[in-house]
Write a protein that holds these residues in place. Structure first.
Motif, PDB file in Angstrom:
ATOM      1  N   VAL A 104      -8.516  -4.108  34.792  1.00  0.00           N
ATOM      2  CA  VAL A 104      -8.982  -4.553  33.467  1.00  0.00           C
ATOM      3  C   VAL A 104      -7.959  -4.192  32.395  1.00  0.00           C
ATOM      4  O   VAL A 104      -7.663  -4.997  31.505  1.00  0.00           O
ATOM      5  CB  VAL A 104     -10.358  -3.944  33.162  1.00  0.00           C
ATOM      6  CG1 VAL A 104     -10.740  -4.176  31.702  1.00  0.00           C
ATOM      7  CG2 VAL A 104     -11.412  -4.541  34.081  1.00  0.00           C
ATOM      8  N   ALA A 105      -7.401  -2.987  32.465  1.00  0.00           N
ATOM      9  CA  ALA A 105      -6.419  -2.576  31.465  1.00  0.00           C
ATOM     10  C   ALA A 105      -5.148  -3.414  31.558  1.00  0.00           C
ATOM     11  O   ALA A 105      -4.582  -3.813  30.532  1.00  0.00           O
ATOM     12  CB  ALA A 105      -6.087  -1.094  31.639  1.00  0.00           C
ATOM     13  N   ALA A 106      -4.681  -3.681  32.780  1.00  0.00           N
ATOM     14  CA  ALA A 106      -3.459  -4.470  32.938  1.00  0.00           C
ATOM     15  C   ALA A 106      -3.645  -5.880  32.397  1.00  0.00           C
ATOM     16  O   ALA A 106      -2.777  -6.406  31.679  1.00  0.00           O
ATOM     17  CB  ALA A 106      -3.055  -4.514  34.410  1.00  0.00           C
ATOM     18  N   ARG A 107      -4.775  -6.506  32.715  1.00  0.00           N
ATOM     19  CA  ARG A 107      -5.022  -7.847  32.190  1.00  0.00           C
ATOM     20  C   ARG A 107      -5.255  -7.819  30.688  1.00  0.00           C
ATOM     21  O   ARG A 107      -4.889  -8.754  29.963  1.00  0.00           O
ATOM     22  CB  ARG A 107      -6.209  -8.460  32.910  1.00  0.00           C
ATOM     23  CG  ARG A 107      -5.881  -8.809  34.366  1.00  0.00           C
ATOM     24  CD  ARG A 107      -7.114  -9.013  35.220  1.00  0.00           C
ATOM     25  NE  ARG A 107      -8.036  -9.945  34.614  1.00  0.00           N
ATOM     26  CZ  ARG A 107      -9.357  -9.786  34.578  1.00  0.00           C
ATOM     27  NH1 ARG A 107      -9.892  -8.694  35.109  1.00  0.00           N
ATOM     28  NH2 ARG A 107     -10.127 -10.696  34.025  1.00  0.00           N
ATOM     29  N   GLY A 108      -5.865  -6.739  30.200  1.00  0.00           N
ATOM     30  CA  GLY A 108      -6.048  -6.607  28.757  1.00  0.00           C
ATOM     31  C   GLY A 108      -4.728  -6.500  28.020  1.00  0.00           C
ATOM     32  O   GLY A 108      -4.567  -7.055  26.924  1.00  0.00           O
ATOM     33  N   ARG A 109      -3.765  -5.790  28.617  1.00  0.00           N
ATOM     34  CA  ARG A 109      -2.450  -5.702  27.976  1.00  0.00           C
ATOM     35  C   ARG A 109      -1.775  -7.068  27.915  1.00  0.00           C
ATOM     36  O   ARG A 109      -1.084  -7.386  26.936  1.00  0.00           O
ATOM     37  CB  ARG A 109      -1.566  -4.708  28.731  1.00  0.00           C
ATOM     38  CG  ARG A 109      -2.021  -3.276  28.610  1.00  0.00           C
ATOM     39  CD  ARG A 109      -0.939  -2.302  29.058  1.00  0.00           C
ATOM     40  NE  ARG A 109      -0.593  -2.451  30.461  1.00  0.00           N
ATOM     41  CZ  ARG A 109      -1.217  -1.841  31.460  1.00  0.00           C
ATOM     42  NH1 ARG A 109      -2.240  -1.049  31.187  1.00  0.00           N
ATOM     43  NH2 ARG A 109      -0.832  -2.004  32.704  1.00  0.00           N
ATOM     44  N   VAL A 110      -1.976  -7.877  28.929  1.00  0.00           N
ATOM     45  CA  VAL A 110      -1.418  -9.235  28.910  1.00  0.00           C
ATOM     46  C   VAL A 110      -2.050 -10.049  27.781  1.00  0.00           C
ATOM     47  O   VAL A 110      -1.354 -10.765  27.048  1.00  0.00           O
ATOM     48  CB  VAL A 110      -1.630  -9.925  30.270  1.00  0.00           C
ATOM     49  CG1 VAL A 110      -1.221 -11.392  30.200  1.00  0.00           C
ATOM     50  CG2 VAL A 110      -0.837  -9.211  31.357  1.00  0.00           C
ATOM     51  N   VAL A 111      -3.367  -9.923  27.616  1.00  0.00           N
ATOM     52  CA  VAL A 111      -4.038 -10.637  26.529  1.00  0.00           C
ATOM     53  C   VAL A 111      -3.528 -10.140  25.178  1.00  0.00           C
ATOM     54  O   VAL A 111      -3.260 -10.935  24.261  1.00  0.00           O
ATOM     55  CB  VAL A 111      -5.565 -10.468  26.630  1.00  0.00           C
ATOM     56  CG1 VAL A 111      -6.262 -11.048  25.405  1.00  0.00           C
ATOM     57  CG2 VAL A 111      -6.085 -11.141  27.895  1.00  0.00           C
ATOM     58  N   GLN A 112      -3.393  -8.821  25.026  1.00  0.00           N
ATOM     59  CA  GLN A 112      -2.879  -8.285  23.766  1.00  0.00           C
ATOM     60  C   GLN A 112      -1.466  -8.775  23.485  1.00  0.00           C
ATOM     61  O   GLN A 112      -1.124  -9.071  22.331  1.00  0.00           O
ATOM     62  CB  GLN A 112      -2.877  -6.757  23.820  1.00  0.00           C
ATOM     63  CG  GLN A 112      -4.244  -6.118  23.660  1.00  0.00           C
ATOM     64  CD  GLN A 112      -4.142  -4.614  23.632  1.00  0.00           C
ATOM     65  OE1 GLN A 112      -4.357  -3.934  24.640  1.00  0.00           O
ATOM     66  NE2 GLN A 112      -3.793  -4.063  22.496  1.00  0.00           N
ATOM     67  N   ALA A 113      -0.641  -8.854  24.526  1.00  0.00           N
ATOM     68  CA  ALA A 113       0.741  -9.252  24.330  1.00  0.00           C
ATOM     69  C   ALA A 113       0.864 -10.742  24.072  1.00  0.00           C
ATOM     70  O   ALA A 113       1.691 -11.161  23.252  1.00  0.00           O
ATOM     71  CB  ALA A 113       1.581  -8.858  25.548  1.00  0.00           C
TER      72      ALA A 113
END
Length: 995
Positions: A524-533
């Motif tokens: 979840v955190a890794a995919r969230g970082r992609v969304v943030q970026a």
């Protein structure tokens, strides 16, 4: 006595080694958490420093000095002691004042600048750099524009700015003849050396600034007055040492306090505190996330010790019965009972101190190369507590055997469930409920028992699952026996009647749950970082532009990318005061190709069509000579109306509001030359204005023609007037009637209907923003929500989206765009910045989603989740060790039972299946149940985990892991544990006496 205990350890050395390993796990987990936090604190600091901006690695002290009143050189000696408290900084002195004489007009002045070591940071193209007195160097563009070459002489003098009779720069000092020693270019205007002084800033209508650089002697001896002074501090590696950031913060605060003591003449400006705050925030997040799985790992290790010692003690019941039968004193009985476990736990605890630190060192060296590990004993501060917890678990596991009578010890236990254990399970369940309740009450604060919520929830659910298992297994075994399937029946009864089977299952479920929870957090955190970026940046790449008119921005981008394949212009609505959602205006004709589009949003082409429906053509004028023929009537003396016309260039030359003067009664022609309309302009509207304090305004004017054309003036349907009066059409033209009993500080506007109105708006936040929004010019405009979005790219979940061109047509100001940007996708050519610069745009910053993603990967949440990966792996290994120990303890009795059955005629294939699949079946059920419990624990507590980056924009971040990933992890865990279980089954089968 000691020799007897050691003999017992040697006799059951396999169990002792396993128990020592479990103790090692418990202590290593307790050591690994603070050791990892120490390493991650350094890694977070190093990562944030490496990705910081120049402004976040520098400080500037500014002041003003009137050289005609203050004698001597600029003096910053009062802050000298405070600067000494900031070691590791390189200080650069600079000063400047305005001069005229270089440009042919007095509308703009140049800056005479002295800066230490400037020649080392200039690239001299012609002539030479500064050598002697009276030398100056000028920028290449300035020299080209003014026809200057190296060796030319110029006369410069200090200048002052005046507003009356018109804004201009006037001479305020004696002229001085200076020699142009050379011309220069600056390779990187954003280099930290240049500080934040804006030496090379670009302003609309002025162009790129290029200061005049000179030496200290020339600068000081030229007649001048008020002078800008500065000391720039550039932080070196020593200043930003991760181990000395506290000293840096204290030194900065001391410098700021000293400057305040001196007075307002000195100002300290720096973004270093923002960098330090970001580091502290990342560290605080890491100190919350790491214990989330460190705590359950330690609890699992203690639970496994409890289970392992309980298993071992059950196998030693006859020994303990003999000791009790011989009448040994209570301390002898206790020592013989716990001495074997105590020795193994102490050895494991000592080894765990070293193993935990070495494990973290290895992970830190691999994941954070070059950061280093802080030396010291701080990581061992929790080791004694973990060792004591392990010993307590061992004693607790043997409590019944230590006090039970001989008869009880000689009996063979046949069930795993004990009514007295229900109380302990109920307490754990209650604690889990309380911890989740605290999370809810405190709005997700991971403090106190709330920090233990994930561990308690998973442990409680695992215990409940274990308690529900035995009846199901017993029922299954009874059914299999009735159906004549002996192998499943024997395996089922072995589980249901084995002492400790319930807790063994609960432990295996908990280990899988910890691994599953770690997987959820990491994914979840890794995919969230992609969304943030990606969604947070808005596009693959976003260029922030120096202040520029909206029409110029649109025109330039469309010239560079006429087909709309890779570039899109964007700007902000002026509604950032918090009273309404942030607004973004974009060239929606490129909405389908350029921006990163949010998941679950309507298709971008549908949104583009909704935001930009067909609209009538705008009225235009064809040249720079603006003339308006109008007839005025009803003008009241003292309340005269002034006529203004707002126009925008069709070729990006800018916007302007043309003042045509007071209206005259009767028919008149009002003329003005507008350079921005050299190649045509769009008419944005007519404004009738009075002095701001005048009330009760009436009057009318009929616009008969604009620059010789009617521009639809005889059709009232092509114009609108929202307030202060009304419009109508006459055979002569457009009649505008003003009737306002109050004041009209913004004037009365008649605007063409060249856009849909109310303006279509896309909105994120669940509901439309209302009937009005603040437009590009700061005035309210009527809007209608046409499409809902989960988020607006770059602005987040509470924002609005409009078409930039339509919003610009509704605007009546003549000011630059707010936060003008150019969004680019991956197809943008490598020289796109050069192409945009050729169109007259100056790029201020370049943000790439890939860079933001790498920055997020160096923040506290991302770095702390590497510990989750480590914890998940250790949890699975812990389960494997417990399986090995349980099989070792069971081995003697199961060999005895199955050998007897073999003598009575049990077939070998049946016996093989019963031995091989007892624990694999248990593992299979535990793997599936554990992953379901991980999801339940995730649902209950994950919302409180700070997985997003520091100060994130509110975006629709993923909240659940990918199903296929969870399935893959479940299969992987199952394979590992099943392989261990099969190995123990094969070992058991080999030991059964053949018949």
């Amino acid at each position: 006595m000691m020799s007897l205990v050691l003999a017992m350890v040697w006799t059951r050395r396999g169990q002792a080694v396993t128990l020592a390993l479990l103790s090692l796990f418990a202590v290593a987990s307790a050591v690994a958490s603070p050791a990892y936090l120490t390493a991650i604190d350094r890694a977070i600091a190093a990562g944030q420093i490496q990705t910081s901006t120049p402004a976040e690695r520098s400080l500037v002290i500014t002041g003003m000095q009137d050289a005609r009143q203050d004698s001597g050189a600029p003096d910053f000696t009062d802050v000298g002691p405070a600067l000494i408290e900031l070691p590791g900084f390189t200080y650069i002195f600079g000063s400047s004042y305005p001069v005229i004489g270089l440009r042919p007009d007095d509308r703009n002045a140049d800056r005479m600048v002295f800066r230490q070591d400037v020649c080392a940071h200039l690239r001299i193209l012609t002539g030479r750099c500064l050598v002697g007195e009276d030398d100056i160097v000028v920028g290449t563009a300035t020299a080209r524009r003014l026809g200057l070459t190296a060796g030319d002489q110029v006369s410069l003098r200090f200048a002052a700015y005046v507003e009356m009779p018109r804004p201009q720069w006037v001479p305020d000092g004696e002229p001085r003849r200076l020699v142009v020693a050379g011309t220069y270019e600056v390779d990187d205007p954003d280099d930290v050396y240049w500080g934040t002084h804006g030496y090379f800033a670009t302003l609309p209508g002025v162009g790129a600034a290029e200061p005049v650089f000179t030496g200290a002697t020339t600068f000081n001896t030229t007649d001048h007055g008020l002078t800008d002074l500065s000391v720039d501090g550039l932080a070196g590696p020593g200043a930003l040492d991760p181990d000395r950031l506290g000293e840096l913060r204290a030194g900065l605060q001391g410098l700021i306090d000293k400057a305040r003591e001196i007075g307002p003449s000195l100002q300290v400006n720096t973004a270093i505190p923002a960098l330090l705050d970001r580091i502290d925030s990342g560290r605080a997040t890491a100190h919350l996330l790491v214990p989330v799985l460190a705590v359950p790992l330690v609890l699992l290790a203690c639970f496994s010790i409890f289970l392992a010692v309980g298993y071992g003690t059950e196998g030693r019941r006859p020994e303990l019965a003999v000791v009790a039968l011989r009448g040994a004193r209570w301390w002898t009985r206790w020592w013989l009972a716990i001495g074997e476990s105590l020795a193994a736990i102490v050895v494991g605890a000592v080894a765990g101190c070293l193993a935990g630190q070495l494990l973290v060192n290895a992970v830190a060296a691999a994941r954070f190369p070059g950061v280093g590990i802080e030396e010291g004993w701080a990581s061992l501060r929790y080791a004694p507590y973990a060792a004591l917890a392990a010993l307590a678990a061992a004693v607790l596991a043997q409590r019944r055997q230590l006090v039970s009578p001989v008869v009880t010890l000689l009996q063979r236990p046949v069930t795993a469930g004990r009514h007295r254990a229900i109380t302990l399970d109920a307490v754990i369940v209650l604690l889990a409920v309380v911890s989740v309740g605290q999370l809810v009450i405190t709005d997700g604060s991971l403090t106190g028992i709330g920090l233990l919520a994930p561990a308690l929830v998973m442990l409680a659910l695992a215990l409940l699952a274990g308690r529900a298992l035995l009846p199901l297994v017993t029922r299954y075994a009874a059914g299999a026996l009735a159906a004549g399937r002996l192998a499943p029946a024997l395996a089922g009864f072995q589980l249901s009647r084995r002492p400790g089977a319930q807790r063994l299952f609960a432990l295996l479920v908990a280990t899988v749950a910890v691994a599953g929870y770690a997987t959820c957090a990491i994914d979840v955190a890794a995919r969230g970082r992609v969304v943030q970026a990606e969604l947070g940046v808005g596009a693959t790449r976003v260029l922030e532009v120096e202040p520029v008119y909206r029409s110029r921005l649109l025109h330039a981008v469309r010239q560079v990318d006429p087909e709309g394949r890779f570039a899109m212009a964007a700007a902000r609505l002026r509604n950032s005061d918090g009273r309404e959602p942030l607004g973004l205006a974009v060239d929606s004709t490129r909405l389908t190709t350029v921006p990163t589009w949010p998941d679950d949003a309507p298709p971008s082409d549908e949104v583009a069509r909704a935001l930009r429906p067909e609209a009538p053509a705008a009225p235009t004028i064809g040249g720079p000579d603006l003339s308006v023929k109008a007839t005025a009537a009803g003008i009241v003396k003292g309340k005269e109306l002034r006529l203004n016309v707002s126009v925008s260039s069709l070729t990006g030359l800018g916007e302007t509001k043309v003042a045509l003067g007071d209206l005259r009664l009767g028919e008149s022609v009002y003329r003005q030359r507008v350079d921005a309309c050299e190649q045509g302009c769009r008419v944005n509207g007519f404004q009738l204005q009075v002095n701001g304090n005048v009330v009760g305004v009436t009057g009318e004017v009929t616009i008969e023609s604009v620059s010789g054309g009617s521009s639809g003036l005889t059709d009232a349907g092509r114009w609108r007037m929202e307030r202060h009066g009304r419009i109508s059409a006459t055979p002569e033209g457009l009649r505008i009637e003003v009737d306002e009993p109050g004041a009209m500080p913004e004037g009365a506007w008649a605007q063409p209907v060249d856009t849909p109105y109310p303006l279509p708006v896309g909105y994120a936040g669940g509901r439309p923003p209302g009937n009005v929004l603040t437009g590009l010019d700061g005035r309210t405009i009527a809007v209608t929500g046409v499409v809902g979005l989960p988020a607006v790219p770059r602005l987040g979940e509470h924002a609005s989206l409009v078409d930039l061109e339509y919003a610009d047509r509704l605007a009546t100001d003549a000011t630059p765009a707010l936060l003008p940007e150019i969004w680019l996708n991956a197809r943008a050519p490598a020289d796109v910045v050069d192409r945009l610069t050729a169109q007259g745009l100056k790029i201020r910053s370049d943000t790439r989603s890939a860079t933001v993603l790498s920055q997020l990967a160096e923040q506290g949440p991302a770095l702390s989740l590497w510990f989750h990966l480590l914890a998940g792996g250790l949890a699975v290994l812990l389960g494997a060790f417990v399986l090995v120990l349980a099989a070792a303890v069971d081995r003697a009795r199961r060999v005895e039972d199955l050998s007897a059955l073999r003598v009575q005629g049990l077939r070998r294939p049946t016996m093989s299946r019963a031995t091989l699949w007892t624990y694999p079946a248990l593992v299979g059920i535990a793997a599936v149940t554990g992953m379901l419990i991980a999801l339940a624990g995730w649902a209950a507590t994950a919302w409180a985990l700070p997985l997003a980056g520091v100060d994130p924009v509110q975006l629709p971040l993923p909240s659940w892991p990918r199903v296929l990933l969870l399935v893959g992890v479940t299969v992987l865990v199952l394979v590992v544990l099943a392989a261990v279980a099969l190995a123990t089954g094969r070992d058991l089968r080999r030991r059964i006496t053949p018949s």
